[in-house]
Motif scaffolding. Sequence first.
Motif, PDB file in Angstrom:
ATOM      1  N   ARG A   1       1.245 -12.735 -13.948  1.00 43.45           N
ATOM      2  CA  ARG A   1       2.654 -12.535 -14.282  1.00 43.45           C
ATOM      3  C   ARG A   1       2.942 -11.220 -14.992  1.00 43.45           C
ATOM      4  N   ASP A   2       2.019 -10.766 -15.811  1.00 40.17           N
ATOM      5  CA  ASP A   2       2.345  -9.713 -16.781  1.00 40.17           C
ATOM      6  C   ASP A   2       2.140  -8.284 -16.298  1.00 40.17           C
ATOM      7  N   PHE A   3       1.686  -8.094 -15.048  1.00 34.65           N
ATOM      8  CA  PHE A   3       1.318  -6.752 -14.618  1.00 34.65           C
ATOM      9  C   PHE A   3       1.899  -6.420 -13.246  1.00 34.65           C
ATOM     10  N   VAL A   4       2.348  -5.189 -13.125  1.00 37.63           N
ATOM     11  CA  VAL A   4       2.805  -4.665 -11.846  1.00 37.63           C
ATOM     12  C   VAL A   4       1.841  -3.553 -11.441  1.00 37.63           C
ATOM     13  N   SER A   5       1.182  -3.714 -10.319  1.00 35.29           N
ATOM     14  CA  SER A   5       0.248  -2.697  -9.845  1.00 35.29           C
ATOM     15  C   SER A   5       1.015  -1.445  -9.441  1.00 35.29           C
ATOM     16  N   ILE A   6       0.599  -0.296  -9.959  1.00 34.24           N
ATOM     17  CA  ILE A   6       1.259   0.972  -9.630  1.00 34.24           C
ATOM     18  C   ILE A   6       0.391   1.832  -8.725  1.00 34.24           C
ATOM     19  N   SER A   7      -0.840   2.101  -9.159  1.00 33.32           N
ATOM     20  CA  SER A   7      -1.706   2.965  -8.348  1.00 33.32           C
ATOM     21  C   SER A   7      -3.166   2.819  -8.761  1.00 33.32           C
ATOM     22  N   PRO A   8      -4.074   2.677  -7.770  1.00 34.89           N
ATOM     23  CA  PRO A   8      -5.488   2.792  -8.093  1.00 34.89           C
ATOM     24  C   PRO A   8      -5.799   4.257  -8.357  1.00 34.89           C
ATOM     25  N   VAL A   9      -6.646   4.541  -9.321  1.00 31.88           N
ATOM     26  CA  VAL A   9      -6.916   5.934  -9.689  1.00 31.88           C
ATOM     27  C   VAL A   9      -8.381   6.290  -9.524  1.00 31.88           C
TER      28      VAL A   9
ATOM     29  N   THR B   1      11.166  -1.859  -8.660  1.00 28.48           N
ATOM     30  CA  THR B   1      10.328  -1.398  -7.552  1.00 28.48           C
ATOM     31  C   THR B   1      10.469   0.098  -7.314  1.00 28.48           C
ATOM     32  N   LYS B   2      11.692   0.605  -7.401  1.00 25.48           N
ATOM     33  CA  LYS B   2      11.901   2.038  -7.160  1.00 25.48           C
ATOM     34  C   LYS B   2      11.192   2.886  -8.225  1.00 25.48           C
ATOM     35  N   LEU B   3      11.222   2.437  -9.451  1.00 25.76           N
ATOM     36  CA  LEU B   3      10.539   3.170 -10.515  1.00 25.76           C
ATOM     37  C   LEU B   3       9.030   3.077 -10.329  1.00 25.76           C
ATOM     38  N   ARG B   4       8.554   1.915  -9.973  1.00 25.94           N
ATOM     39  CA  ARG B   4       7.123   1.746  -9.701  1.00 25.94           C
ATOM     40  C   ARG B   4       6.667   2.734  -8.630  1.00 25.94           C
ATOM     41  N   ASP B   5       7.417   2.808  -7.541  1.00 23.52           N
ATOM     42  CA  ASP B   5       7.048   3.696  -6.439  1.00 23.52           C
ATOM     43  C   ASP B   5       7.139   5.162  -6.841  1.00 23.52           C
ATOM     44  N   ARG B   6       8.109   5.472  -7.694  1.00 24.35           N
ATOM     45  CA  ARG B   6       8.261   6.854  -8.141  1.00 24.35           C
ATOM     46  C   ARG B   6       7.062   7.276  -8.995  1.00 24.35           C
ATOM     47  N   ILE B   7       6.654   6.404  -9.909  1.00 26.57           N
ATOM     48  CA  ILE B   7       5.497   6.710 -10.755  1.00 26.57           C
ATOM     49  C   ILE B   7       4.235   6.804  -9.901  1.00 26.57           C
ATOM     50  N   SER B   8       4.100   5.909  -8.930  1.00 24.93           N
ATOM     51  CA  SER B   8       2.941   5.941  -8.043  1.00 24.93           C
ATOM     52  C   SER B   8       2.860   7.263  -7.289  1.00 24.93           C
ATOM     53  N   ALA B   9       4.008   7.737  -6.814  1.00 27.97           N
ATOM     54  CA  ALA B   9       4.040   9.016  -6.105  1.00 27.97           C
ATOM     55  C   ALA B   9       3.662  10.170  -7.033  1.00 27.97           C
ATOM     56  N   ASP B  10       4.100  10.113  -8.282  1.00 29.19           N
ATOM     57  CA  ASP B  10       3.748  11.158  -9.244  1.00 29.19           C
ATOM     58  C   ASP B  10       2.245  11.159  -9.519  1.00 29.19           C
TER      59      ASP B  10
ATOM     60  N   GLY C   1      -3.532   5.859  -4.193  1.00 30.79           N
ATOM     61  CA  GLY C   1      -3.039   4.888  -3.220  1.00 30.79           C
ATOM     62  C   GLY C   1      -1.730   4.280  -3.661  1.00 30.79           C
ATOM     63  N   THR C   2      -1.217   3.424  -2.833  1.00 31.72           N
ATOM     64  CA  THR C   2       0.080   2.808  -3.078  1.00 31.72           C
ATOM     65  C   THR C   2      -0.055   1.578  -3.971  1.00 31.72           C
ATOM     66  N   PRO C   3       1.061   1.096  -4.510  1.00 33.32           N
ATOM     67  CA  PRO C   3       1.008  -0.151  -5.285  1.00 33.32           C
ATOM     68  C   PRO C   3       0.463  -1.311  -4.466  1.00 33.32           C
ATOM     69  N   GLU C   4       0.841  -1.353  -3.197  1.00 35.37           N
ATOM     70  CA  GLU C   4       0.380  -2.447  -2.329  1.00 35.37           C
ATOM     71  C   GLU C   4      -1.131  -2.379  -2.118  1.00 35.37           C
ATOM     72  N   GLU C   5      -1.652  -1.165  -1.964  1.00 33.57           N
ATOM     73  CA  GLU C   5      -3.096  -1.004  -1.787  1.00 33.57           C
ATOM     74  C   GLU C   5      -3.855  -1.394  -3.049  1.00 33.57           C
ATOM     75  N   PHE C   6      -3.287  -1.056  -4.198  1.00 37.02           N
ATOM     76  CA  PHE C   6      -3.920  -1.421  -5.463  1.00 37.02           C
ATOM     77  C   PHE C   6      -3.941  -2.934  -5.628  1.00 37.02           C
ATOM     78  N   ALA C   7      -2.826  -3.576  -5.352  1.00 38.93           N
ATOM     79  CA  ALA C   7      -2.752  -5.036  -5.471  1.00 38.93           C
ATOM     80  C   ALA C   7      -3.743  -5.711  -4.529  1.00 38.93           C
ATOM     81  N   ALA C   8      -3.867  -5.172  -3.305  1.00 36.82           N
ATOM     82  CA  ALA C   8      -4.798  -5.747  -2.334  1.00 36.82           C
ATOM     83  C   ALA C   8      -6.245  -5.581  -2.799  1.00 36.82           C
TER      84      ALA C   8
END
Length: 325
Positions: free
Chosen positions: A116-124, A263-272, A296-303
């Motif tokens: 519940r507490d985390f939103v995946s942004i980017s694997p680094v 979601t838009k902010l998540r994607d923006r930070i991921s792109a940065d 990678g993308t948030p979706e790739e990190f979550a996967a």
Amino acid sequence: MRLLRATLFSIILAGAPVTTGSTADGNGAWPVRPVRIIVPIGTGSAPDAVARLVGDGLRQRWGQPVVIENRAGADASVGTGAFANANDDHTLLYGFASALTVNPLIQEKVPFDPARDFVSISPVANTVIAVAVHRDLPVYSLADLARVAQDMPGKILWGSGPSLPRFIFAAFLKRRKLEMLYVPYRDVAAPPIDLAEGRIQVLITSLQATIGPVQSGKARVIAITNTRRAATLPDVPIASEAGHPEMSIDGLAGFFGWRGMPTKLRDRISADIAEVLRDPEIRARIEASGQLVLGGTPEEFAAAIEQQRARIAEIAALIDLKDVK
């Protein structure tokens, strides 16, 4: 009366946090004040170095200070919990997937809800986990190690870094029905010293921790557990290539956002973050610290996190995670 109500309404608006509107849908300006990045490990570690490198790149892109806050303890649960309970839309976590996939299984209680507490942004980055042996042990591959261990049951001593390295090697021994004696450590600096001196014969831990014994010629790396080879060890095979898929796992780390992050902010930070990781100098410095550059993308990190969770479940079916011997 209308004037009084209007004045009171203006006072309420003035006292409201300035970021509330900007993060409601991710379309507004962000960040509008300094950003804090919590790192659940101590200063001077390889993951801490990555967080600072990427944080500095984000500072340049965002035009706001980026402050690293180290909150070590309990195999990263302390810092991960501090982030989950911060409830701040200008705080990010540079954390480990294992805190979410492993810690809830081995700790009585964790100070966060991993679902519940985390939103995946980017694997680094992916910490290189190395299998190193003392130079006097006649072992040059995992196959050699299995053969020698079978010929010398209970005679070879092994140590490990915390969590993932310990579990995957214990699973390797269990699956191959091999007997080696596990030496527990409280001080993470002690195992590499003992490997160099021959007090233990096998050590599975981060590549960074094995550099000293290897460079001094007192130990050698025979395999890494990651799912792709390390540029700094091009001739060292990954465990699955060596025929031991039970030892295959990644030391996955990356950025997480707060619960409810738009979601838009998540994607923006991921792109940065992706742009920062394209810098050749940053990539070289990450690899030099014994890590693989991901991105990678948030979706790739979550996967990837879910894949690790499934891998841990397989390991847990082989060994008791709370009582590794």
